[in-house]
Design an enzyme around this catalytic site. Structure first.
Site, PDB file in Angstrom:
ATOM      1  CB  ALA A 291      -0.811   0.083   1.122  1.00 60.27           C
TER       2      ALA A 291
ATOM      3  N   GLY B 112       6.667   1.025   5.455  1.00 60.19           N
ATOM      4  CA  GLY B 112       7.649   0.165   4.801  1.00 60.19           C
ATOM      5  C   GLY B 112       7.496   0.465   3.233  1.00 60.19           C
ATOM      6  CB  CYS B 113       4.810   0.751   0.763  1.00 57.74           C
ATOM      7  SG  CYS B 113       4.074  -0.593   1.312  1.00 57.74           S
ATOM      8  CB  THR B 114       6.682   5.591   2.410  1.00 58.11           C
ATOM      9  OG1 THR B 114       5.407   5.535   2.272  1.00 58.11           O
ATOM     10  CG2 THR B 114       7.515   6.630   2.408  1.00 58.11           C
TER      11      THR B 114
ATOM     12  CB  ALA C 294       8.489   3.980  -2.658  1.00 59.61           C
TER      13      ALA C 294
END
Length: 157
Positions: free
Chosen positions: A41, A46-48, A51
């Site tokens: 998401a 974590g995804c930030t 990315a």
């Protein structure tokens, strides 16, 4: 819901999907290496981290001939917000029906805080210029993942 994970040498499933600013078709990237990474998401910690690590390594990856494409179940609108907020300069694919994640074995059962849940499995599949899987990594950690991908592909830090 199948967990058909891909292995080195497999044909990478072709797809066309919406992005935050148009569409992306994998077969149109033939002739290039593509790092397709799946994340749960946009705008979560974590995804930030992941990315931003790809963003910060983009020059080195592109210099080595790799294109980065992020895939999540987020809407194109949410991806546009994510791109704007984090200054992301690579393609972000919206896979709201999870068809791409399922085709790549990146959707299925996983452990989340000790519970078994169904969702996006943080994964990376590197596709060679002929459309074959060069590297497939599943259940990866967000932190340090880009450095691992670079090591595995022999791309200097």
């Amino acid at each position: 819901m199948s967990e058909s994970r891909l292995s080195t040498g497999d044909a990478a499933p072709d797809f066309t999907a919406a992005t935050d600013n148009g569409t992306f078709t994998l077969s149109q990237a033939r002739g290039k290496h593509v790092i397709l990474y799946f994340y749960p998401a946009a705008m979560t910690p974590g995804c930030t981290t992941q990315a931003c690590d790809f963003r910060d390594s983009l020059d080195a990856l592109q210099s080595a001939g790799y294109e980065v494409v992020g895939v999540s179940k987020d809407s194109p609108e949410k991806l546009a917000q994510f791109r704007e907020k984090e200054g992301l300069t690579f393609t972000l694919v919206s896979d709201e029906d999870k068809a791409v994640q399922e085709a790549y074995g990146a959707w299925g059962e996983k452990k989340n805080y000790g519970k078994t849940v169904v969702g996006s499995i943080r994964s990376t599949v590197v596709i060679d210029p002929d459309g074959k899987v060069e590297l497939a990594l599943y259940n990866v950690k967000a932190t340090g993942h880009v450095a691992r991908v670079r090591r595995e592909l022999g791309i200097d830090a």
